[in-house]
Design an enzyme around this catalytic site. Structure first.
Site, mmCIF file in Angstrom:
data_model
loop_
_atom_site.group_PDB
_atom_site.id
_atom_site.type_symbol
_atom_site.label_atom_id
_atom_site.label_comp_id
_atom_site.label_asym_id
_atom_site.label_seq_id
_atom_site.Cartn_x
_atom_site.Cartn_y
_atom_site.Cartn_z
ATOM 1 N N ASP A 1 16.190 28.359 40.254
ATOM 2 C CA ASP A 1 16.739 27.479 41.269
ATOM 3 C C ASP A 1 15.696 27.297 42.344
ATOM 4 O O ASP A 1 14.542 27.685 42.172
ATOM 5 C CB ASP A 1 18.071 28.002 41.816
ATOM 6 C CG ASP A 1 17.922 29.345 42.482
ATOM 7 O OD1 ASP A 1 16.779 29.708 42.827
ATOM 8 O OD2 ASP A 1 18.927 30.030 42.665
ATOM 9 N N LYS B 1 31.218 34.174 50.763
ATOM 10 C CA LYS B 1 30.996 33.554 49.448
ATOM 11 C C LYS B 1 30.484 34.585 48.448
ATOM 12 O O LYS B 1 30.995 34.699 47.336
ATOM 13 C CB LYS B 1 29.960 32.429 49.600
ATOM 14 C CG LYS B 1 29.362 31.955 48.300
ATOM 15 C CD LYS B 1 28.309 30.884 48.508
ATOM 16 C CE LYS B 1 26.920 31.401 48.823
ATOM 17 N NZ LYS B 1 26.103 31.778 47.664
ATOM 18 N N ASP C 1 18.771 35.808 53.562
ATOM 19 C CA ASP C 1 19.576 34.593 53.749
ATOM 20 C C ASP C 1 19.526 34.086 55.192
ATOM 21 O O ASP C 1 19.889 32.938 55.453
ATOM 22 C CB ASP C 1 21.040 34.846 53.351
ATOM 23 C CG ASP C 1 21.182 35.020 51.852
ATOM 24 O OD1 ASP C 1 20.256 34.651 51.121
ATOM 25 O OD2 ASP C 1 22.224 35.545 51.418
HETATM 26 N N1 EPU Z 1 15.472 40.227 40.544
HETATM 27 C C1 EPU Z 1 14.728 40.463 39.421
HETATM 28 N N2 EPU Z 1 15.365 40.965 38.319
HETATM 29 C C2 EPU Z 1 16.705 41.195 38.287
HETATM 30 C C3 EPU Z 1 17.458 40.931 39.443
HETATM 31 C C4 EPU Z 1 16.807 40.444 40.571
HETATM 32 O O1 EPU Z 1 13.521 40.264 39.399
HETATM 33 O O2 EPU Z 1 17.226 41.658 37.244
HETATM 34 C C5 EPU Z 1 14.776 39.719 41.747
HETATM 35 C C6 EPU Z 1 15.180 38.310 42.102
HETATM 36 O O3 EPU Z 1 14.419 37.357 41.391
HETATM 37 C C7 EPU Z 1 14.937 38.274 43.583
HETATM 38 C C8 EPU Z 1 15.252 39.692 44.035
HETATM 39 O O4 EPU Z 1 15.174 40.495 42.868
HETATM 40 O O5 EPU Z 1 13.599 38.006 43.855
HETATM 41 C C9 EPU Z 1 16.609 39.848 44.690
HETATM 42 O O6 EPU Z 1 17.627 39.475 43.817
HETATM 43 P P1 EPU Z 1 19.123 40.015 43.940
HETATM 44 O O7 EPU Z 1 19.568 40.346 42.544
HETATM 45 O O8 EPU Z 1 19.207 41.073 44.972
HETATM 46 O O9 EPU Z 1 19.874 38.736 44.453
HETATM 47 P P2 EPU Z 1 21.037 37.929 43.758
HETATM 48 O O10 EPU Z 1 22.116 38.815 43.310
HETATM 49 O O11 EPU Z 1 20.449 36.968 42.789
HETATM 50 C C10 EPU Z 1 22.394 37.663 45.994
HETATM 51 C C11 EPU Z 1 22.959 36.512 46.779
HETATM 52 C C12 EPU Z 1 21.831 35.771 47.480
HETATM 53 C C13 EPU Z 1 21.098 36.748 48.393
HETATM 54 C C14 EPU Z 1 20.587 37.948 47.567
HETATM 55 C C15 EPU Z 1 19.907 39.003 48.392
HETATM 56 C C16 EPU Z 1 24.868 35.868 45.492
HETATM 57 C C17 EPU Z 1 25.555 34.840 44.673
HETATM 58 N N3 EPU Z 1 23.643 35.597 45.888
HETATM 59 O O12 EPU Z 1 21.528 37.074 45.005
HETATM 60 O O13 EPU Z 1 22.452 34.777 48.281
HETATM 61 O O14 EPU Z 1 20.005 36.088 48.985
HETATM 62 O O15 EPU Z 1 21.703 38.545 46.853
HETATM 63 O O16 EPU Z 1 20.752 39.441 49.396
HETATM 64 O O17 EPU Z 1 25.451 36.887 45.808
HETATM 65 C C18 EPU Z 1 22.685 32.688 49.330
HETATM 66 O O18 EPU Z 1 23.857 33.007 49.573
HETATM 67 O O19 EPU Z 1 22.129 31.690 49.852
HETATM 68 C C19 EPU Z 1 21.914 33.516 48.397
HETATM 69 C C20 EPU Z 1 20.833 33.088 47.790
#
Ligand code: EPU
Length: 438
Positions: free
Chosen positions: A130, A26, A320
Site C-alpha cells: 500500500d 479503528k 501514525d
Molecule cells: N512487518 C514485517 N513483517 C511482518 C509484520 C510487519 O516486516 O510480518 C513490518 C511492516 O512492514 C512495518 C512494520 O513491521 O514496516 C510494522 O508493522 P506492524 O505489523 O506493526 O503494523 P500493522 O499491523 O501492519 C498496524 C496499524 C497501522 C499502524 C501500525 C503500527 C492496523 C490495521 N494498522 O499496522 O495503522 O501504523 O500497526 O502501529 O492496525 C493507520 O491506522 O493509519 C495505520 C497504518
C-alpha cells in the site's frame, strides 16, 4: 472525485474551539471483529467507529459464513458514533478470504489466525502493498508455522493447514509487529498447550484485544507487557465488548490545536495512551490538561517551539502521528529532526507538505524540517489516512486555499472529519475535484 477544501489566513487566525468526542479505535475494532470468529454464537462489538473499513470487515466476515449487522450513524455531536457490530458466527466457517475484499482492507489479514485456530485451515488473499510501504507478513507466517501449521503462498493466497490442530510453542518476533502479535495471540488461544510469545507489540489495541479474548474464556498472562503467555483452551464463548477509544484520532485533535491554535476538549480521549505525544506538545508551549475523568484538553495561543520525533512501537511516538508532527514542525519556531522507524514510505507525505511551502529535506528515514511562520495554500493529494488528515491540518496553517484530493483515505480513519472541523470554527468543506484521469 471528492476532496476537502481548506481556506485559511494562516496559523492562529481561526482557532479551533469547543469539544470533540472520540469514538472507538479503528485499529482495535477491526481486530475485535476478527476475534469474534473464535467463538460460535453472537458477539457484539460496541463503540465501533462510523468508517468504511468497519463495513468492509463486516462483508468479509459474511463471506466467511457469519451474519453481520453494523449499526452506525452520526449522532448530534458530529464524530460521536456509538456504533456496534453484531456478529453471528456459525459452528462451521468457510475459511476463505477473497482478494476483492482483502485488498480493500489490509487489516483483513487478522482473520488468518482465528480461521486456522477454528477450522484447521485457511485461505486468505495476500493484501499486497500500500502507500506506506511493503508491509511484510513474514512474522505472521513464521509464527503460525511454529504453532504447527503448514503455510504456503499459492496463487496470491496464504494457505495454512493444520489438520490435527495448532500446538503450543515458544515464539518470538523480530520486531514488535502489531498485526503479527494479534494473529498469533488469536491463533494460540485455541492451541493445545501453553504458548509463550516474546517481543510482542504493546499497543493499547493489543491489550483491548487480549481483554476481549479473556472475557471469551482465553487464558492470557502478561497483557500490556512484552511477553504474552497463552494457555490454550478447547472452546471460547461469544461476548459483548466495547472498543477502546482511538488514541490516534485523539492525538490528531491535539495536533490540530497545536497547528491552528485554539482550545479543545478531546472528550473520551485517554491521555495516558498518548503520554509521549502530549508531553512533547506541552514542552513545545501548548497547554495540556489531563485531570478530567473524561478526556483531556489542549490549548495553544502562540507559535510552538520545534521538537524532534523518533517513531517507535508503543509506548514510543506513534508512526501514525508522525505526519502530524511533521506538519506542526513546518510552522513551528526552530528546526526539527523527524525519524521514521516503522513504515519506510511514510515520507511520501513530505513531498505534499513541501507543495504547501514547507521547508524540509528527507534523507532515508530522517527528515529535517525548518519551521516557517506560515505555509501557502495549494492543491495536494492524500496518499493514506494519516497523511490526508495531516494535509488538512497543514492547510489550516496555510494562507489561501488548500485542496486535498483523494480524501476518501481520510474518511477511512476519521468519521466526519471535515464536518467536525468546521463545527470547531475552521473553514473546511467537501468539494468535487476534477478526476486526474480525465
Ligand atoms: N512487518 C514485517 N513483517 C511482518 C509484520 C510487519 O516486516 O510480518 C513490518 C511492516 O512492514 C512495518 C512494520 O513491521 O514496516 C510494522 O508493522 P506492524 O505489523 O506493526 O503494523 P500493522 O499491523 O501492519 C498496524 C496499524 C497501522 C499502524 C501500525 C503500527 C492496523 C490495521 N494498522 O499496522 O495503522 O501504523 O500497526 O502501529 O492496525 C493507520 O491506522 O493509519 C495505520 C497504518
Amino acid at each position: 472525485m471528492e476532496g476537502f477544501q481548506v481556506v485559511s489566513r494562516g496559523p492562529l487566525t481561526a482557532p479551533l474551539t469547543g469539544e470533540v468526542r472520540v469514538g472507538g479505535a479503528k485499529n482495535s475494532a477491526l481486530k475485535l471483529m476478527s476475534a469474534a470468529l473464535l467463538a460460535p454464537g453472537r458477539t457484539v462489538v460496541t463503540n465501533v467507529p462510523d468508517i468504511l473499513d468497519v463495513h468492509v470487515m463486516g462483508h468479509l466476515l459474511e463471506e466467511l459464513g457469519c451474519s453481520v449487522t453494523v449499526e452506525v450513524g452520526n449522532g448530534d455531536e458530529g464524530a460521536v458514533v456509538a456504533g456496534r457490530a453484531v456478529i453471528d458466527v456459525p459452528e462451521e466457517l468457510h475459511p476463505e478470504a477473497p482478494y476483492d475484499l482483502v485488498r480493500r482492507l489490509r487489516a483483513s489479514i487478522s482473520v488468518l489466525g482465528p480461521l486456522v485456530a477454528r477450522c484447521g485451515r485457511a485461505r486468505v488473499a495476500l493484501p499486497g502493498g500500500d502507500n506506506i510501504g511493503s508491509r511484510g507478513l513474514d512474522m505472521h507466517l513464521t509464527g503460525l508455522r511454529e504453532l504447527g501449521a503448514e503455510v504456503r503462498i499459492e496463487h496470491g493466497f496464504v494457505v495454512a493447514e493444520v489438520p490435527g490442530g495448532l500446538r503450543a510453542s515458544n515464539l518470538w518476533l523480530d520486531f514488535p509487529s502489531v498485526g503479527a502479535t494479534e494473529n498469533l495471540v488469536m491463533a494460540s488461544v485455541l492451541a493445545q498447550g501453553t504458548t509463550v510469545i516474546d517481543n510482542v507489540a504493546r499497543e493499547p489495541e493489543i491489550s483491548d484485544l487480549c481483554g476481549m479474548l479473556r472475557a471469551m474464556g482465553a487464558v492470557i498472562d502478561g497483557v500490556g507487557g512484552s511477553t504474552l503467555t497463552v494457555e490454550g483452551v478447547d472452546r471460547l464463548v461469544p461476548v459483548e465488548h466495547e472498543t477502546v477509544p482511538d488514541r490516534i484520532v485523539s492525538g490528531t485533535w491535539a495536533f490540530a490545536v497545536a497547528v491552528a491554535g485554539g482550545d479543545l476538549t478531546v472528550a473520551g480521549g485517554r491521555a495516558h495512551h498518548l503520554d509521549i505525544v502530549l508531553d512533547k506538545l506541552a514542552s513545545a508551549g501548548a497547554e495540556v490538561s489531563t485531570d478530567s475523568a473524561d478526556g483531556f484538553r489542549v490549548a495553544a495561543d502562540k507559535r510552538l517551539e520545534s521538537f524532534d520525533v523518533v517513531t517507535l512501537p508503543y509506548p514510543g511516538f506513534p508512526t501514525d502521528l508522525q505526519p502530524f508532527a511533521m506538519a506542526l514542525a513546518a510552522v513551528s519556531d526552530g528546526t526539527a529532526m523527524i525519524t521514521e522507524n516503522v513504515f519506510e514510505a511514510r515520507f511520501m507525505f513530505a513531498q505534499e507538505l513541501a507543495r504547501l511551502g514547507a521547508d524540509l529535506r528527507t534523507d532515508g528515514h530522517h527528515a529535517v524540517v525548518r519551521g516557517r511562520p506560515v505555509l501557502s495554500g495549494a492543491p495536494v493529494v492524500a496518499h493514506d489516512i494519516r497523511a490526508g488528515a495531516a494535509l488538512v491540518l497543514a492547510g489550516l496553517a496555510a494562507e489561501g486555499t488548500t485542496t486535498v484530493a483523494e480524501s476518501h483515505h481520510i474518511d477511512r480513519g476519521y468519521p466526519s472529519f471535515a464536518e467536525v472541523l468546521s463545527g470547531l470554527g475552521a473553514d473546511v468543506t467537501r468539494i468535487d475535484l476534477p478526476d486526474p484521469e480525465r
